[in-house]
Design an enzyme around this catalytic site. Structure first.
Site, PDB file in Angstrom:
ATOM      1  N   ASP A  60       0.837  -1.202   0.000  1.00 15.23           N
ATOM      2  CA  ASP A  60       0.000   0.000   0.000  1.00 15.23           C
ATOM      3  C   ASP A  60       0.875   1.256   0.000  1.00 15.23           C
ATOM      4  O   ASP A  60       0.588   2.226  -0.694  1.00 15.23           O
ATOM      5  CB  ASP A  60      -0.923  -0.017   1.230  1.00 15.23           C
ATOM      6  CG  ASP A  60      -1.666  -1.334   1.346  1.00 15.23           C
ATOM      7  OD1 ASP A  60      -2.521  -1.610   0.503  1.00 15.23           O
ATOM      8  OD2 ASP A  60      -1.354  -2.129   2.255  1.00 15.23           O
ATOM      9  N   HIS A  99      -4.914  -3.165   6.506  1.00 15.55           N
ATOM     10  CA  HIS A  99      -4.668  -3.437   5.080  1.00 15.55           C
ATOM     11  C   HIS A  99      -6.013  -3.827   4.468  1.00 15.55           C
ATOM     12  O   HIS A  99      -6.345  -5.000   4.336  1.00 15.55           O
ATOM     13  CB  HIS A  99      -3.641  -4.551   4.900  1.00 15.55           C
ATOM     14  CG  HIS A  99      -3.589  -5.064   3.485  1.00 15.55           C
ATOM     15  ND1 HIS A  99      -3.079  -4.317   2.451  1.00 15.55           N
ATOM     16  CD2 HIS A  99      -4.016  -6.214   2.924  1.00 15.55           C
ATOM     17  CE1 HIS A  99      -3.195  -4.992   1.321  1.00 15.55           C
ATOM     18  NE2 HIS A  99      -3.768  -6.150   1.590  1.00 15.55           N
TER      19      HIS A  99
HETATM   20  P1  NAX Z   1      -2.783 -18.098  -4.084  1.00 16.31           P
HETATM   21  O1  NAX Z   1      -4.180 -18.588  -3.921  1.00 16.31           O
HETATM   22  O2  NAX Z   1      -2.155 -18.053  -5.426  1.00 16.31           O
HETATM   23  O3  NAX Z   1      -1.825 -18.972  -3.173  1.00 16.31           O
HETATM   24  C1  NAX Z   1      -2.092 -19.229  -1.831  1.00 16.31           C
HETATM   25  C2  NAX Z   1      -1.402 -20.533  -1.511  1.00 16.31           C
HETATM   26  O4  NAX Z   1      -1.527 -20.712  -0.108  1.00 16.31           O
HETATM   27  C3  NAX Z   1      -2.031 -21.747  -2.195  1.00 16.31           C
HETATM   28  O5  NAX Z   1      -1.004 -22.462  -2.851  1.00 16.31           O
HETATM   29  C4  NAX Z   1      -2.631 -22.527  -1.034  1.00 16.31           C
HETATM   30  O6  NAX Z   1      -2.567 -23.922  -1.241  1.00 16.31           O
HETATM   31  C5  NAX Z   1      -1.746 -22.078   0.112  1.00 16.31           C
HETATM   32  N1  NAX Z   1      -2.346 -22.227   1.444  1.00 16.31           N
HETATM   33  C6  NAX Z   1      -3.639 -22.037   1.811  1.00 16.31           C
HETATM   34  N2  NAX Z   1      -3.781 -22.316   3.108  1.00 16.31           N
HETATM   35  C7  NAX Z   1      -2.557 -22.663   3.566  1.00 16.31           C
HETATM   36  C8  NAX Z   1      -2.066 -23.098   4.824  1.00 16.31           C
HETATM   37  N3  NAX Z   1      -2.867 -23.227   5.867  1.00 16.31           N
HETATM   38  N4  NAX Z   1      -0.749 -23.386   4.922  1.00 16.31           N
HETATM   39  C9  NAX Z   1       0.076 -23.295   3.882  1.00 16.31           C
HETATM   40  N5  NAX Z   1      -0.342 -22.917   2.650  1.00 16.31           N
HETATM   41  C10 NAX Z   1      -1.630 -22.598   2.511  1.00 16.31           C
HETATM   42  O7  NAX Z   1      -2.739 -16.668  -3.354  1.00 16.31           O
HETATM   43  P2  NAX Z   1      -1.663 -15.526  -3.496  1.00 16.31           P
HETATM   44  O8  NAX Z   1      -2.013 -14.669  -4.639  1.00 16.31           O
HETATM   45  O9  NAX Z   1      -0.294 -16.101  -3.425  1.00 16.31           O
HETATM   46  O10 NAX Z   1      -1.991 -14.662  -2.178  1.00 16.31           O
HETATM   47  C11 NAX Z   1      -1.724 -15.156  -0.894  1.00 16.31           C
HETATM   48  C12 NAX Z   1      -2.351 -14.280   0.163  1.00 16.31           C
HETATM   49  O11 NAX Z   1      -1.814 -12.968   0.100  1.00 16.31           O
HETATM   50  C13 NAX Z   1      -3.869 -14.108   0.036  1.00 16.31           C
HETATM   51  O12 NAX Z   1      -4.444 -14.224   1.313  1.00 16.31           O
HETATM   52  C14 NAX Z   1      -4.006 -12.681  -0.455  1.00 16.31           C
HETATM   53  O13 NAX Z   1      -5.244 -12.110  -0.096  1.00 16.31           O
HETATM   54  C15 NAX Z   1      -2.846 -12.027   0.264  1.00 16.31           C
HETATM   55  N6  NAX Z   1      -2.400 -10.731  -0.249  1.00 16.31           N
HETATM   56  C16 NAX Z   1      -1.951  -9.837   0.655  1.00 16.31           C
HETATM   57  C17 NAX Z   1      -1.450  -8.617   0.273  1.00 16.31           C
HETATM   58  C18 NAX Z   1      -0.953  -7.629   1.274  1.00 16.31           C
HETATM   59  O14 NAX Z   1      -0.574  -6.533   0.860  1.00 16.31           O
HETATM   60  N7  NAX Z   1      -0.915  -7.915   2.567  1.00 16.31           N
HETATM   61  C19 NAX Z   1      -1.426  -8.208  -1.154  1.00 16.31           C
HETATM   62  C20 NAX Z   1      -1.490  -9.368  -2.097  1.00 16.31           C
HETATM   63  C21 NAX Z   1      -2.408 -10.469  -1.680  1.00 16.31           C
HETATM   64  O15 NAX Z   1      -3.728 -10.096  -2.015  1.00 16.31           O
END
Ligand code: NAX
Length: 331
Positions: free
Chosen positions: A162, A190
């Site tokens: 952000d 966030h």
């Molecule tokens: P993806 O859906 O591409 O990947 C997430 C991965 O996490 C998947 O491979 C899934 O199998 C794995 N996963 C789910 N639960 C898990 C657990 N308990 N233990 C280990 N692995 C687990 O998502 P991606 O685009 O990589 O985003 C990941 C996270 O970042 C999401 O929650 C998203 O909302 C968050 N974000 C946060 C941001 C921030 O600024 N704080 C910005 C980007 C993003 O939106």
């Protein structure tokens, strides 16, 4: 002499952000060009996720990164967090169709109970944890409460994306380069309630309201653009921000380790000590300076206008509401 390798755990390692993040950690961009790393790649115990993780590990091998000493791929969080120096909690469940924010918070909360406990029991006694998986402030709160043996100061959530977004918008409007924008604070959550503080930001050394004469733009479209940038990227790409999020995590960790220049600061969501009227114990984004020795402090005494106060309070109220939804997970 080469330093001992750092052990770095990344959850959600087979996801989009993981894919953009891991080669940058392994090539030295997070911890420096002389710092070897051992990656602990953690995914869910699901055949498809573990197969994808295997593919990511093959690609990391094929890069032959000089700093990458070893790798572990696992769905066992106790093994995954064993002796780690940094725990980067990226993985969480995405919001499903028709799911409200509160449902997402309830759905993801338990993940961070388990991970907090595993970090508490198995990670290095000085492990530092950064939460990216959304809702990241509240997930960080849950992990911190479930890791009582580690200092609260070792937990943070990421608002650096952000901050970087806000800097880019201000620079474009002012007709300058984003490196000329400093002192950029994101306050609060966030989420779409965050307040990107253009008043305390400096653009070519001048306060935001002086450097950009268009007050209407600053007070409405600028704030909205930063708050809604994630949604705009999903709309355009069909997928959420990935390499910009990975890049922000590189910035977040690097800048927590290195001394922040005296005249600047960065946005980090940390455990509130009551500063700026944010209730103690909430994980809220503040202006933060790192001391280069592992410590950090909230920058004190910044002026907060009535305009800013109203917006900070709204975001903090949202954080309090989120906390009330997962209260029972705080132990
Ligand atoms: P993806 O859906 O591409 O990947 C997430 C991965 O996490 C998947 O491979 C899934 O199998 C794995 N996963 C789910 N639960 C898990 C657990 N308990 N233990 C280990 N692995 C687990 O998502 P991606 O685009 O990589 O985003 C990941 C996270 O970042 C999401 O929650 C998203 O909302 C968050 N974000 C946060 C941001 C921030 O600024 N704080 C910005 C980007 C993003 O939106």
């Amino acid at each position: 002499m080469t330093p001992a390798p750092l052990r770095v755990a990344v959850t959600g390692a087979a996801g989009q952000i993981g894919y953009a993040l891991l080669p940058r950690i392994a090539s030295g961009q997070m911890f420096g060009p002389d710092q070897p790393v051992i990656l602990h790649l953690i995914e869910i115990p699901n055949e498809k996720a573990m197969a994808a993780l295997g593919g990511v590990a093959m690609e990391l091998e094929d890069c032959a990164f000089p700093l990458l000493q070893d790798m572990l791929c696992t769905s066992d969080i106790n093994a995954g967090f064993k002796d780690v120096d940094w725990a980067l909690l990226v993985g969480s469940k995405p919001r499903g169709p028709g799911m409200e924010r509160n449902d997402l918070i309830k759905e993801n909360g338990p993940i961070f109970v388990g991970q907090g406990k595993a970090i508490n029991d198995h990670a290095s006694s000085d492990c530092r944890t950064v939460v990216v998986g959304n809702p990241c402030n509240t997930n960080c709160l849950i992990a911190m409460h479930n890791a009582p043996d580690l200092p609260d100061a070792n937990f943070s959530a990421m608002t650096r994306l952000d901050e970087n977004r806000a800097k880019a918008q201000l620079a474009a409007k002012a007709g300058t380069h984003h490196t000329a924008v400093a002192n950029m604070t994101i306050w609060g959550n966030h989420s779409a309630t965050q307040f990107p503080d253009f008043e305390n930001a400096r653009i070519d050394g001048r306060p935001g309201r002086e450097a950009i004469a268009d007050v209407v733009w600053l007070e409405t479209p600028f704030i909205k653009t930063v708050q809604q940038r994630g949604a705009a990227i999903i709309k355009a790409r069909g997928l959420s921000s990935a390499f910009s999020a990975a890049n922000a995590l590189i910035d977040h960790v690097r800048d927590l380790r290195e001394k922040t220049p005296d005249a600047d600061w960065h946005s980090v969501a940390v455990c509130s000590d009551g500063s700026y009227g944010v209730p103690s114990g909430l994980i809220s984004s503040f202006p933060v300076r790192a001391d280069g020795k592992g410590g950090w402090a909230i920058v004190p005494d910044l002026p907060v206008s009535d305009f800013a106060r109203e917006r900070i309070d709204a975001s903090v109220a949202e954080l309090q509401q989120e906390r009330s939804v997962i209260q029972e997970l705080l132990g």
